[in-house]
Design a protein around this motif. Sequence first.
Motif, PDB file in Angstrom:
ATOM      1  N   TYR A   1      33.578  66.375  30.964  1.00 47.13           N
ATOM      2  CA  TYR A   1      33.016  66.474  32.270  1.00 47.13           C
ATOM      3  C   TYR A   1      33.932  67.718  32.926  1.00 47.13           C
ATOM      4  O   TYR A   1      35.237  67.427  33.283  1.00 47.13           O
ATOM      5  CB  TYR A   1      32.933  65.380  33.052  1.00 47.13           C
ATOM      6  CG  TYR A   1      31.890  64.589  32.629  1.00 47.13           C
ATOM      7  CD1 TYR A   1      30.287  64.677  32.982  1.00 47.13           C
ATOM      8  CD2 TYR A   1      32.329  63.295  31.863  1.00 47.13           C
ATOM      9  CE1 TYR A   1      29.480  63.817  32.642  1.00 47.13           C
ATOM     10  CE2 TYR A   1      31.117  62.436  31.390  1.00 47.13           C
ATOM     11  CZ  TYR A   1      29.685  62.788  31.781  1.00 47.13           C
ATOM     12  OH  TYR A   1      28.865  61.989  31.363  1.00 47.13           O
ATOM     13  N   GLN A   2      33.477  68.824  33.281  1.00 50.79           N
ATOM     14  CA  GLN A   2      34.317  69.923  33.758  1.00 50.79           C
ATOM     15  C   GLN A   2      32.994  71.110  34.529  1.00 50.79           C
ATOM     16  O   GLN A   2      32.150  70.752  34.312  1.00 50.79           O
ATOM     17  CB  GLN A   2      34.946  70.708  32.573  1.00 50.79           C
ATOM     18  CG  GLN A   2      33.879  71.126  31.353  1.00 50.79           C
ATOM     19  CD  GLN A   2      34.410  71.645  30.169  1.00 50.79           C
ATOM     20  OE1 GLN A   2      35.622  72.182  30.058  1.00 50.79           O
ATOM     21  NE2 GLN A   2      33.815  71.449  28.997  1.00 50.79           N
ATOM     22  N   ASP A   3      33.714  71.971  35.139  1.00 48.13           N
ATOM     23  CA  ASP A   3      32.887  73.084  35.611  1.00 48.13           C
ATOM     24  C   ASP A   3      33.320  74.125  34.602  1.00 48.13           C
ATOM     25  O   ASP A   3      34.205  74.372  34.053  1.00 48.13           O
ATOM     26  CB  ASP A   3      33.438  73.371  36.946  1.00 48.13           C
ATOM     27  CG  ASP A   3      32.613  74.329  37.788  1.00 48.13           C
ATOM     28  OD1 ASP A   3      31.414  74.052  38.105  1.00 48.13           O
ATOM     29  OD2 ASP A   3      32.997  75.555  37.968  1.00 48.13           O
ATOM     30  N   ILE A   4      32.103  74.782  34.546  1.00 44.14           N
ATOM     31  CA  ILE A   4      31.983  75.879  33.538  1.00 44.14           C
ATOM     32  C   ILE A   4      32.713  77.234  34.090  1.00 44.14           C
ATOM     33  O   ILE A   4      33.151  78.283  33.196  1.00 44.14           O
ATOM     34  CB  ILE A   4      30.653  76.406  33.062  1.00 44.14           C
ATOM     35  CG1 ILE A   4      29.821  76.799  34.047  1.00 44.14           C
ATOM     36  CG2 ILE A   4      30.055  75.003  32.303  1.00 44.14           C
ATOM     37  CD1 ILE A   4      28.665  77.412  33.728  1.00 44.14           C
ATOM     38  N   GLY A   5      33.058  77.444  35.286  1.00 45.12           N
ATOM     39  CA  GLY A   5      33.683  78.641  36.097  1.00 45.12           C
ATOM     40  C   GLY A   5      32.673  79.858  35.562  1.00 45.12           C
ATOM     41  O   GLY A   5      31.363  79.659  36.023  1.00 45.12           O
ATOM     42  N   THR A   6      33.256  80.910  34.991  1.00 41.71           N
ATOM     43  CA  THR A   6      32.482  81.899  34.516  1.00 41.71           C
ATOM     44  C   THR A   6      32.238  82.082  33.277  1.00 41.71           C
ATOM     45  O   THR A   6      31.656  83.040  32.810  1.00 41.71           O
ATOM     46  CB  THR A   6      33.160  83.277  35.026  1.00 41.71           C
ATOM     47  OG1 THR A   6      34.441  83.304  34.527  1.00 41.71           O
ATOM     48  CG2 THR A   6      33.311  83.424  36.446  1.00 41.71           C
ATOM     49  N   GLY A   7      32.451  80.858  32.533  1.00 41.88           N
ATOM     50  CA  GLY A   7      32.072  80.903  31.019  1.00 41.88           C
ATOM     51  C   GLY A   7      33.110  79.884  30.452  1.00 41.88           C
ATOM     52  O   GLY A   7      34.393  80.232  30.222  1.00 41.88           O
TER      53      GLY A   7
ATOM     54  N   VAL B   1      33.378  57.581  25.248  1.00 46.17           N
ATOM     55  CA  VAL B   1      34.432  58.383  25.551  1.00 46.17           C
ATOM     56  C   VAL B   1      34.010  59.448  26.512  1.00 46.17           C
ATOM     57  O   VAL B   1      33.140  60.138  25.952  1.00 46.17           O
ATOM     58  CB  VAL B   1      35.315  58.624  24.482  1.00 46.17           C
ATOM     59  CG1 VAL B   1      36.533  59.283  24.869  1.00 46.17           C
ATOM     60  CG2 VAL B   1      35.749  57.400  23.666  1.00 46.17           C
ATOM     61  N   SER B   2      34.750  59.741  27.987  1.00 44.50           N
ATOM     62  CA  SER B   2      34.640  60.505  28.522  1.00 44.50           C
ATOM     63  C   SER B   2      36.049  61.159  29.221  1.00 44.50           C
ATOM     64  O   SER B   2      37.027  60.686  29.236  1.00 44.50           O
ATOM     65  CB  SER B   2      33.832  60.415  29.769  1.00 44.50           C
ATOM     66  OG  SER B   2      32.630  59.828  29.567  1.00 44.50           O
ATOM     67  N   TYR B   3      36.163  62.533  29.201  1.00 45.22           N
ATOM     68  CA  TYR B   3      37.166  63.155  29.590  1.00 45.22           C
ATOM     69  C   TYR B   3      36.929  63.997  30.810  1.00 45.22           C
ATOM     70  O   TYR B   3      35.857  64.861  30.665  1.00 45.22           O
ATOM     71  CB  TYR B   3      37.724  64.145  28.449  1.00 45.22           C
ATOM     72  CG  TYR B   3      38.241  63.561  27.277  1.00 45.22           C
ATOM     73  CD1 TYR B   3      39.247  62.953  26.915  1.00 45.22           C
ATOM     74  CD2 TYR B   3      37.279  63.506  26.482  1.00 45.22           C
ATOM     75  CE1 TYR B   3      39.727  62.420  25.692  1.00 45.22           C
ATOM     76  CE2 TYR B   3      37.390  62.976  25.137  1.00 45.22           C
ATOM     77  CZ  TYR B   3      38.845  62.455  24.639  1.00 45.22           C
ATOM     78  OH  TYR B   3      38.967  61.573  23.392  1.00 45.22           O
ATOM     79  N   VAL B   4      37.748  63.956  32.047  1.00 53.31           N
ATOM     80  CA  VAL B   4      37.348  64.542  33.106  1.00 53.31           C
ATOM     81  C   VAL B   4      38.503  65.740  33.267  1.00 53.31           C
ATOM     82  O   VAL B   4      39.687  65.262  33.232  1.00 53.31           O
ATOM     83  CB  VAL B   4      37.340  63.661  34.443  1.00 53.31           C
ATOM     84  CG1 VAL B   4      36.766  64.574  35.726  1.00 53.31           C
ATOM     85  CG2 VAL B   4      36.217  62.819  34.250  1.00 53.31           C
ATOM     86  N   VAL B   5      38.050  66.890  33.485  1.00 56.94           N
ATOM     87  CA  VAL B   5      39.128  68.028  33.837  1.00 56.94           C
ATOM     88  C   VAL B   5      38.800  68.781  35.092  1.00 56.94           C
ATOM     89  O   VAL B   5      37.653  68.984  35.355  1.00 56.94           O
ATOM     90  CB  VAL B   5      38.961  68.982  32.615  1.00 56.94           C
ATOM     91  CG1 VAL B   5      39.846  70.107  32.728  1.00 56.94           C
ATOM     92  CG2 VAL B   5      38.996  68.232  31.228  1.00 56.94           C
ATOM     93  N   ALA B   6      39.736  68.955  35.836  1.00 57.32           N
ATOM     94  CA  ALA B   6      39.533  69.329  37.081  1.00 57.32           C
ATOM     95  C   ALA B   6      39.929  70.946  37.265  1.00 57.32           C
ATOM     96  O   ALA B   6      40.527  71.322  36.370  1.00 57.32           O
ATOM     97  CB  ALA B   6      40.573  68.703  38.293  1.00 57.32           C
ATOM     98  N   PRO B   7      39.333  71.542  38.428  1.00 57.65           N
ATOM     99  CA  PRO B   7      39.586  72.899  38.667  1.00 57.65           C
ATOM    100  C   PRO B   7      41.021  73.033  39.045  1.00 57.65           C
ATOM    101  O   PRO B   7      41.748  72.165  39.326  1.00 57.65           O
ATOM    102  CB  PRO B   7      38.717  73.379  39.590  1.00 57.65           C
ATOM    103  CG  PRO B   7      37.630  72.307  39.622  1.00 57.65           C
ATOM    104  CD  PRO B   7      38.174  71.245  39.034  1.00 57.65           C
ATOM    105  N   GLU B   8      41.719  74.290  38.725  1.00 62.86           N
ATOM    106  CA  GLU B   8      43.008  74.330  39.235  1.00 62.86           C
ATOM    107  C   GLU B   8      43.539  73.977  40.537  1.00 62.86           C
ATOM    108  O   GLU B   8      44.355  73.175  40.638  1.00 62.86           O
ATOM    109  CB  GLU B   8      43.281  75.783  39.247  1.00 62.86           C
ATOM    110  CG  GLU B   8      44.917  76.184  39.562  1.00 62.86           C
ATOM    111  CD  GLU B   8      45.050  77.750  39.519  1.00 62.86           C
ATOM    112  OE1 GLU B   8      46.319  78.143  39.881  1.00 62.86           O
ATOM    113  OE2 GLU B   8      43.969  78.609  39.012  1.00 62.86           O
ATOM    114  N   ALA B   9      42.689  74.143  41.624  1.00 60.34           N
ATOM    115  CA  ALA B   9      43.174  73.616  42.956  1.00 60.34           C
ATOM    116  C   ALA B   9      43.119  72.247  43.146  1.00 60.34           C
ATOM    117  O   ALA B   9      43.902  71.630  43.933  1.00 60.34           O
ATOM    118  CB  ALA B   9      42.146  74.460  43.983  1.00 60.34           C
TER     119      ALA B   9
END
Length: 698
Positions: free
Chosen positions: A225-231, A301-309
């Motif tokens: 689970y993450q945000d794609i940003g600009t790709g 199984v899930s992995y959560v990855v945050a944006p930098e801020a």
Amino acid sequence: MPSVDRRRFLQMAGGAAAAAMLQPSIARATTIAPASRTKSINDVEHIVVLMQENRSFDHYFGTMRGVRGFGDPHPALLHSGKDVWHQPAPLGAEILPFRPAEPGARDLSLTFIQDLDHSWNGTHAAFAGGRYDGWIGSKGPTTMAHLARPDMPFQYALADAFTVCDSYFCGMLGPTDTNRYYMWTGWDGNDRKGGGPVVDNDELGYDWTTYPQRLQQAGISWKVYQDIGTGLDAGGSWGYDKDPYIGNYGDNSLLYFNAYRTAKAGSPLYQAARTGTNSQAGEGFFDQLAADVRGGRLPQVSYVVAPEAYSEHPSWPVGYGAWYTARVLDALTSNTDVWAKTALFITFDENDGFFDHVVPPFPNVGSLQGDSTVSTENEFFNGVPGTAGGKGGVPGNFGLGIRVPMLVVSPWSRGGWACSEVFDHTSIIRFMEKRFGVHEPNITPWRRAVCGDLTSAFDFTGDQKAVPNLPNTDGYRPTLRLPNPIGFIPIPPLGGAVPRQEPGTRPSRTLGYRLAADYSIEGGRLRLDLRNTGSLGAVFQVRSATLPGAPLSYTVGAGHQLTPSWAVGAYDVQVHGPNGFYRRFAANAAAQPIRVGFAANDALDSVRLDFDLTGGHTGDLTAIVADAYGKTRRIRLKPAQQQSITVSSGERGGWYDLAVTVVELPDFAAQYAGRLDGAGRRTSDPQLGRPSPARASG
């Protein structure tokens, strides 16, 4: 600088619901009873991992009640003779841990504290071959800065509500990517196949097998689970965006493996690792996670990855991370049936450059001396990267890395527990192995012997029902878009003293350690008998200013024994093991008319000291036995008479700490400290929150 307007914030937060108070839904996590069909790990149907960035254990939790923090009664000693808190600085100065003065009117929870060196070479310079005295020279004075409960009330309250692991170490003495490889693959490509090993954030494309690939092959569902940003491709820097409020900060390290980079759109690998929310299009970070939870579609199984801020990486504030973590937990608890079957692990990939006082267990490889009853194969880096164009570094042990926080948040870990078994990032995989039966061959024999599988942090048979008061985190939402925050550089105080830890204990999980370290003098040689009769392997660190090659590492697998010896005159030796295990033996080998023996009885929660006068000694001696949890005893010892004392540890949470000196022998000392893991109620060490003798800079 422009503010984040309301529309922008609601997009990031996940729609209008983000404006609501989150306290009720998070508190609900502690009231939802576990699904207990089998009262075993098999009741866990969903494992979620949130790995944040770059904080050491002491930096976050050193002042917390009931963990091995600043109140540790037996910290390692430096070669200077001072304890590890007194880190040497230039011009003969020293810097101790300190809480930064709040800059201006802002509190530390929203302060951008500077980022520090966290390279392979820099961290090995701090580790200094186990001497552990290179922190200031390699990291700078800010390495000794720490936070406390007022600075991070949410994180402390979460630990008080669930379970904190205070002996969890990152995978290796290096930066972000390499540590995340340990979490996602079990190692760093240590066998020099598939492009490893890697000691920097090179991201050149690797080919050894990852654990999610093994899960997929076994039919176990998983997702990032993450945000794609600009790709989530090379053009979008695999999610590492210039805008720190979107993307994944490049922390989905699976995308540095060629199998994922070349995965075709729509394929299982692509769908699980290269899709996510699109915050630029108005989607909230947590929309997909919350929808999957509410719809009963959360993977196994899930992995959560945050944006930098929100990653808590310095210089970003810890408050932003609290805001993000609270909303992950809010999403997971939105469906009570799902949360009743879910285990959430919240940890950090590495320590950044922040100091932690517990010297990590290390194998006897390279220049590190000692011995091991288990193989140490693939635990040494020779300085040469495994991929052309990769960055090399100083030869040295891969790990363990520096101690970092780990919170176990689940219906089976409620109640404010401490778990002090040794873990590292491979322990997350070990827990998945235990639950799903999918083996990870990359984990080395030494890691498997020394690091546990995290099951001891759970009580699958009990039902803790305490309801905590978790602070609301709405006030931590970002109000300014700071793309490149300038880190606050705290100034250490003049002088300084070891910080005071919060008083009190917390319930502590029973562990499988059954360790012994005894001594004898034979023919001018000091011999240590290091025995392990428990179910867990352990590293004994032998530290001394009088033994050549110290500090030394002795890995003793379950059921094994080692008996190192040295020619000595006057000696002073300290032995450190897991969960507060400590021994000290000091004397002059040429004039040692007394021997002190030690025996533990786990079933009766008691320990015994045996005193023998040896070598034909004809006069009486006076032994002083100082009990850190009870009274001091004075014992008159007579030749040819064995005398013993027995001390109960049951009312002390299993803890003992007995220091023996002899009035007539000023060089003699023998000390035995640790915990028995019998059947009674176990707690954290009661000494941790006590006022300690002044340990100031001098």
